[in-house]
Design a protein around this motif. Structure first.
Motif, mmCIF file in Angstrom:
data_model
loop_
_atom_site.group_PDB
_atom_site.id
_atom_site.type_symbol
_atom_site.label_atom_id
_atom_site.label_comp_id
_atom_site.label_asym_id
_atom_site.label_seq_id
_atom_site.Cartn_x
_atom_site.Cartn_y
_atom_site.Cartn_z
ATOM 1 N N MET A 104 0.843 -1.189 0.000
ATOM 2 C CA MET A 104 0.000 0.000 0.000
ATOM 3 C C MET A 104 0.882 1.243 0.000
ATOM 4 O O MET A 104 1.791 1.359 0.817
ATOM 5 C CB MET A 104 -0.902 -0.011 1.244
ATOM 6 C CG MET A 104 -1.806 1.186 1.363
ATOM 7 S SD MET A 104 -2.892 1.081 2.832
ATOM 8 C CE MET A 104 -1.720 1.435 4.140
ATOM 9 N N LEU A 105 0.623 2.144 -0.937
ATOM 10 C CA LEU A 105 1.333 3.422 -0.950
ATOM 11 C C LEU A 105 0.565 4.390 -0.070
ATOM 12 O O LEU A 105 -0.638 4.611 -0.276
ATOM 13 C CB LEU A 105 1.446 3.959 -2.374
ATOM 14 C CG LEU A 105 2.656 3.412 -3.152
ATOM 15 C CD1 LEU A 105 2.564 1.927 -3.361
ATOM 16 C CD2 LEU A 105 2.807 4.135 -4.461
ATOM 17 N N LYS A 155 5.955 4.781 1.641
ATOM 18 C CA LYS A 155 5.734 6.083 1.008
ATOM 19 C C LYS A 155 6.864 6.304 0.026
ATOM 20 O O LYS A 155 8.005 5.910 0.265
ATOM 21 C CB LYS A 155 5.619 7.208 2.029
ATOM 22 C CG LYS A 155 6.854 7.533 2.828
ATOM 23 C CD LYS A 155 6.561 8.720 3.732
ATOM 24 C CE LYS A 155 7.707 8.994 4.682
ATOM 25 N NZ LYS A 155 7.431 10.139 5.547
ATOM 26 N N LEU A 156 6.537 6.930 -1.090
ATOM 27 C CA LEU A 156 7.522 7.171 -2.131
ATOM 28 C C LEU A 156 8.282 8.468 -1.904
ATOM 29 O O LEU A 156 9.324 8.681 -2.489
ATOM 30 C CB LEU A 156 6.838 7.230 -3.502
ATOM 31 C CG LEU A 156 6.156 5.939 -3.953
ATOM 32 C CD1 LEU A 156 5.382 6.167 -5.235
ATOM 33 C CD2 LEU A 156 7.180 4.830 -4.139
ATOM 34 N N VAL A 160 3.679 15.033 -0.268
ATOM 35 C CA VAL A 160 2.412 14.392 -0.624
ATOM 36 C C VAL A 160 2.301 14.485 -2.143
ATOM 37 O O VAL A 160 2.359 15.578 -2.712
ATOM 38 C CB VAL A 160 1.216 15.087 0.058
ATOM 39 C CG1 VAL A 160 -0.085 14.457 -0.408
ATOM 40 C CG2 VAL A 160 1.339 14.992 1.564
ATOM 41 N N LEU A 161 2.181 13.320 -2.796
ATOM 42 C CA LEU A 161 2.148 13.284 -4.248
ATOM 43 C C LEU A 161 0.729 13.070 -4.764
ATOM 44 O O LEU A 161 -0.001 12.229 -4.250
ATOM 45 C CB LEU A 161 3.034 12.145 -4.775
ATOM 46 C CG LEU A 161 4.514 12.175 -4.400
ATOM 47 C CD1 LEU A 161 5.210 10.933 -4.920
ATOM 48 C CD2 LEU A 161 5.182 13.429 -4.929
ATOM 49 N N ALA A 166 2.364 9.898 -8.240
ATOM 50 C CA ALA A 166 2.760 8.717 -7.459
ATOM 51 C C ALA A 166 2.858 7.493 -8.362
ATOM 52 O O ALA A 166 3.796 6.690 -8.239
ATOM 53 C CB ALA A 166 1.770 8.476 -6.325
ATOM 54 N N LEU A 167 1.909 7.352 -9.275
ATOM 55 C CA LEU A 167 1.922 6.217 -10.205
ATOM 56 C C LEU A 167 3.195 6.234 -11.044
ATOM 57 O O LEU A 167 3.877 5.210 -11.184
ATOM 58 C CB LEU A 167 0.683 6.271 -11.108
ATOM 59 C CG LEU A 167 0.649 5.262 -12.261
ATOM 60 C CD1 LEU A 167 0.565 3.842 -11.725
ATOM 61 C CD2 LEU A 167 -0.515 5.562 -13.191
#
Length: 188
Positions: A104-105, A155-156, A160-161, A166-167
């Motif tokens: 889960m991201l 988290k990437l 906050v993306l 994010a994809l």
């Protein structure tokens, strides 16, 4: 379900800072390539974004099978934020099998670097799972069912993306992970 700490020895439960400069433990080794499925909640993508996503899908298919699945935001046209999240949560859960390894991201997830992402991909191949599913929520994040089901939460970025950004970051990092795992030079 287990936390990221139980999956990868590289995760440190006391800090969210990734280990810098450390080699991936799988580098140059044979790794079981699980099929990857990316589930993302979002509206119709711009042509430019879709072209970039397709480019990374093509690059990733050299290493493993990849499926890019879009879930319509707010599928029940709910007015309340919680109802919207719950409907998106249910739609995503309906696409996850019991033998998926679910990542889960989430902005509250473990902060990982590229080497650790590669290890996550390598570790998932040792879990007995038949597929590696990455889940990107809608504008209000993930619901309680997804939070309970996820095997790992990452988290990437500390930023906050937007889900579309994010994809793209996820796709690029998955490609980078496979170049790390195979000990190959990263090509842009």
């Amino acid at each position: 379900m287990g936390l990221a700490v139980n999956l990868c020895v590289s995760f440190n439960p006391t800090t969210s800072t990734p280990a810098q400069g450390r080699k991936c433990k799988y580098e140059g080794q044979s790794v079981r390539a699980l099929p990857i499925r990316i589930l993302s909640v979002g509206k119709k993508r711009s042509r430019g974004l879709q072209l970039m996503v397709d480019e990374y899908v093509d690059k990733l298919r050299y290493y493993c099978s990849v499926e890019d699945v879009q879930i319509r935001p707010n599928p029940r046209n709910a007015r309340e934020q919680k109802a919207q999240v719950d409907a998106e949560d249910e739609a995503m859960m309906n696409l996850i099998r019991s033998d998926d390894w679910v990542v889960m991201l989430d902005e509250r997830g473990q902060d990982i670097g590229s080497e650790q992402m590669a290890e996550l991909v390598g570790d998932a191949g040792n879990t007995g799972a038949s597929r590696l599913s990455f889940c990107i929520g809608g504008p209000y994040g993930h619901g309680s069912k997804m939070r309970e089901r996820a095997n790992v939460s990452i988290k990437l970025s500390s930023l906050v993306l937007n889900h579309q950004i994010a994809l793209l970051v996820l796709m690029e990092q998955l490609y980078r992970s496979w170049t790390i795992l195979k000990g190959q030079k990263y090509h842009h």
